[in-house]
Design a protein around this motif. Structure first.
Motif, short mmCIF file in Angstrom:
data_model
loop_
_atom_site.label_atom_id
_atom_site.label_comp_id
_atom_site.label_asym_id
_atom_site.label_seq_id
_atom_site.Cartn_x
_atom_site.Cartn_y
_atom_site.Cartn_z
N ASP A 345 47.74 41.64 47.10
CA ASP A 345 46.47 41.35 47.79
C ASP A 345 45.81 40.08 47.26
O ASP A 345 44.58 40.01 47.12
N ARG A 346 46.65 39.10 46.95
CA ARG A 346 46.17 37.80 46.49
C ARG A 346 45.23 37.93 45.29
O ARG A 346 44.17 37.31 45.22
N ARG A 347 45.67 38.73 44.35
CA ARG A 347 44.91 38.92 43.12
C ARG A 347 44.78 37.59 42.38
O ARG A 347 45.75 36.86 42.24
N GLN A 348 43.59 37.29 41.87
CA GLN A 348 43.38 36.07 41.11
C GLN A 348 43.29 36.40 39.62
O GLN A 348 42.78 37.46 39.23
N PHE A 349 43.80 35.51 38.80
CA PHE A 349 43.75 35.72 37.35
C PHE A 349 43.53 34.38 36.66
O PHE A 349 43.89 33.31 37.15
N GLU A 350 42.89 34.44 35.51
CA GLU A 350 42.52 33.25 34.75
C GLU A 350 43.74 32.70 34.00
O GLU A 350 44.58 33.46 33.51
N HIS A 351 43.78 31.36 33.88
CA HIS A 351 44.92 30.72 33.22
C HIS A 351 44.46 29.35 32.74
O HIS A 351 43.47 28.79 33.25
N VAL A 352 45.17 28.79 31.77
CA VAL A 352 44.92 27.40 31.40
C VAL A 352 45.48 26.49 32.50
O VAL A 352 46.36 26.90 33.26
N PRO A 353 44.98 25.26 32.63
CA PRO A 353 45.56 24.34 33.62
C PRO A 353 47.06 24.15 33.41
O PRO A 353 47.56 24.24 32.28
N LEU A 354 47.76 23.86 34.49
CA LEU A 354 49.21 23.72 34.43
C LEU A 354 49.65 22.26 34.25
O LEU A 354 50.83 21.94 34.41
N THR A 355 48.71 21.40 33.89
CA THR A 355 49.00 19.97 33.86
C THR A 355 50.13 19.62 32.91
O THR A 355 51.04 18.86 33.25
N ASP A 356 50.09 20.13 31.69
CA ASP A 356 51.11 19.72 30.71
C ASP A 356 52.51 20.11 31.14
O ASP A 356 53.47 19.37 30.90
#
Length: 664
Positions: A345-356
């Motif tokens: 159900d399109r669950r959202q979760f916190e994460h660090v940016p994926l830039t590196d």
């Protein structure tokens, strides 16, 4: 140093600041008492920019004075010629005066008077193609603007200001400028697109209708090569760009599912969004395949740039495998990722940016391509969940980053965007500005004006590793957002201009005696946009009936002051079209906010009010489409937001309104 870097270096050291030069009562004559006193002189083999520039110059002088300047090749110039010679483009005659494009960078111009020789040189660096071959044309439009007082506020004849005078004389000039920014690009959303097809269907109009009304609105009395060209938008870094792996799932999904992102569920299936597949960017075999594909492309085409940017959007998740997660750097900044796994159900979760992790991916590809083609540039993106600057990694020197940040509808995002630019500039040698900043309010078409913030920010970032722009996009909302487009174009030529002086000139030139009132109107719109950004409002929220009445009164004042200035009055009315559209459109959103406050409960009374407001908006939009197509891009707005109105059980304009419109 490769050729493009050499040209960028020339550009950086040759940059100048163009200041307005006014016409004088005494000087070299171009027209006297309505009679031509000058002629345009081209070389025996003029550049394309010089030839088109000659037509632009001749047409505008004729429109100003009624005198048509003759254009002749220098080989046919009479030895005893008494008229002022306008030496356009590089030529032997200009070289004999010591005037040439030598030392100018891409897009550079030279405008100089030689009074004793009865000559004015107007030329540019036209031989630097494909970087920029329009210098002489830029020189002509600069001459027309800064010397003869012509202005091009928005496309079409109404947007062009051509002062009338029977005598035109030019005082001493010595202008030498190379623009700091090599690629000065604003995307001009001027073609009938798939999105406009959808919006046009809601308005009961077709592509043929659009071509009929929109193209006619762009016609001008004098040749000008279009608003963009007039404002010296041009130059090219020759950089390929875009999202690069749209066919990878089709090509490799069955054989190499491990090349694709692992979702939180453990699945790597990308079939739900095959053309926008997410990749497992830590996979070395995938990197090898991408590099192989890019090298093969370069061998086949000879291109000097290839894109390696990831796919955009889609309905699959970013990779959560251990190898990709280990490439991420610890960061205090957090982003939200979406789990698109079936059943999540399109669950959202916190994460660090994926830039590196993405910088690691970009660098790995660049290492392999550069080993074979060390001069080729690769383009990648600072975008989406990898828009934050890298924490640990720096970019391979062959990578040019497309930076998308900076917003003027949210003050926090604005400052963060500028700070992120500076951090990216420390990590990458080459950045070009691929911002969406001109899209503010595109789904509504209502005013969103921010020239002062734009000038403040752009003057800083333009001097910090910027190699070019690819700004998305001028949506042709000229009556509500046109000042943004105008200021942005001027900043691209000169990032250090005085924005207050520019706004003063815009209002004075375009609206005559009503200019002061129009300036108050525009600055009030800017103030309202500041309220949106500071208080995190929607773009329609500030436009209450009271505010609309206030703005309407200012335009009434402007219209009253212009007296018999027909074109100035018509320009005021053009702005009024945008205001009245805003009133009609924001009325719907006032009802929508009421609906939301009631928890989505739609009473019969609210439904009736909403339908009346929507019918009114439909009629206003159709009128704009046919009679003022440059005021607001109503077909794009219909695509962008009319789908929301289904909540009011409104699918289309009422049959009565449609019948009345068709009858009219």
């Amino acid at each position: 140093m490769n050729e493009l870097l050499r040209r960028l270096t020339i550009c950086a050291i040759a940059v100048g600041v163009l200041t307005p030069v006014l016409t004088a009562q005494e000087g070299l004559p171009i027209v006297r008492d309505g009679k031509a006193a000058a002629l345009i002189v081209l070389s025996q083999s003029p550049s394309g920019a010089a030839k088109s520039g000659a037509k632009i110059l001749s047409d505008h002088v004729f429109q100003m004075s009624g005198a048509r300047l003759e254009t002749v090749p220098e080989g046919k110039l009479a030895a005893d010629e008494k008229r002022t010679r306008l030496l356009l483009g590089e030529s032997e005659a200009a070289a004999a005066l010591g005037a040439s494009a030598e030392g100018l960078g891409p897009g550079g111009i030279l405008i100089k008077t030689y009074s004793e020789e009865n000559a004015i040189v107007i030329l540019g660096a036209d031989d630097l193609a494909p970087v920029d071959d329009k210098g002489s044309r830029y020189a002509v439009t600069t001459f027309l603007e800064e010397v003869l007082g012509v202005r091009f506020l928005w496309p079409g004849e109404l947007g062009k200001v051509v002062p009338k005078r029977e005598t035109i004389e030019v005082a001493s000039l010595d202008i030498r400028v190379t623009p700091l920014i090599v690629q000065r690009k604003i995307r001009m959303a001027s073609s009938w697109s798939q999105r406009m097809e959808i919006g046009g269907g809601l308005l009961h109009v077709t592509e043929d209708d659009y071509e009929k009304f929109f193209r006619a609105a762009h016609v001008t009395e004098s040749e000008d090569s279009g608003w963009s060209s007039w404002h010296c938008l041009g130059g090219s870094l020759g950089l390929a760009s875009g999202h690069s792996y749209g066919d990878y799932w089709e090509r490799f999904g069955a054989q190499h599912p491990e090349w694709f992102a692992m979702e939180p569920s453990g699945s790597r299936d990308q079939s739900r969004s095959a053309s926008r597949a997410r990749l497992c960017v830590s996979n070395e075999d995938l990197v090898e395949q991408i590099a192989k594909d890019r090298i093969a492309h370069i061998e086949k085409t000879g291109d000097k740039s290839v894109a390696i940017g990831p796919n955009d959007g889609g309905t699959t998740s970013f990779c959560v495998c251990d190898a990709c997660e280990k490439l991420d750097a610890p960061s205090e900044r957090k982003i939200m990722l979406t789990d698109f796994s079936p059943g999540a159900d399109r669950r959202q979760f916190e994460h660090v940016p994926l830039t590196d992790r993405y910088v690691h991916f970009f660098n790995a590809i660049a290492d392999k391509v550069a080993a074979v083609y060390p001069e080729v540039w690769l383009t990648a993106d600072a975008y989406s969940v990898y828009s934050a600057p890298p924490v640990k990694a720096k970019l391979h020197p062959n990578i040019a980053i497309r930076y998308v940040g900076v917003s003027y509808l949210n003050e926090e995002r604005r400052h963060l965007g500028v700070a992120d630019w500076n951090a990216w500039a420390a990590a990458a040698e080459k950045i070009y500005f691929r911002s969406n900043l001109l899209l503010a309010g595109r789904r509504e078409g209502t005013p969103a004006i921010y020239p002062h913030k734009l000038a403040e920010d752009f003057s800083k970032i333009a001097h910090n590793s910027m190699i070019g722009t690819d700004l998305d996009s001028c949506m042709n909302n000229w009556a509500t957002q046109g000042l943004n487009y105008y200021v942005m174009a001027k900043l691209l030529w000169n990032p250090d201009l005085d924005v207050d002086a520019l706004i003063d000139d815009y209002c004075r030139a375009g609206f005559g005696a009503g200019g002061d009132a129009v300036k108050r109107y525009l600055l009030r719109l800017e103030q309202l946009t500041d309220e949106i950004a500071t208080n995190e409002l929607t773009v329609t929220e500030p436009y209450t009936p009271e505010v609309i009445a206030e703005l309407r009164a200012i335009l009434d004042e402007a219209a009253a002051k212009v007296n018999d200035d027909v074109k100035a009055k018509a320009r005021v009315e053009f702005l009024r079209v945008g205001l009245e559209y805003t009133d009609a459109y924001c009325d719907i959103y006032r009802i929508d906010r009421e609906w939301q406050a009631l928890g989505g409960r739609l009473s019969p009374e609210m439904k009736e009010r909403a339908h009346k407001a929507l019918d009114r908006n439909w009629e206003a939009s159709r009128d704009i489409f046919e009679n003022h197509p440059l005021a607001v891009n109503v077909a794009n707005v219909a695509w962008g937001s009319w789908g929301y109105f289904k909540r009011f059980q409104w699918k289309d304009v009422s049959p009565e309104v449609l019948a009345r419109w068709q009858k009219e």
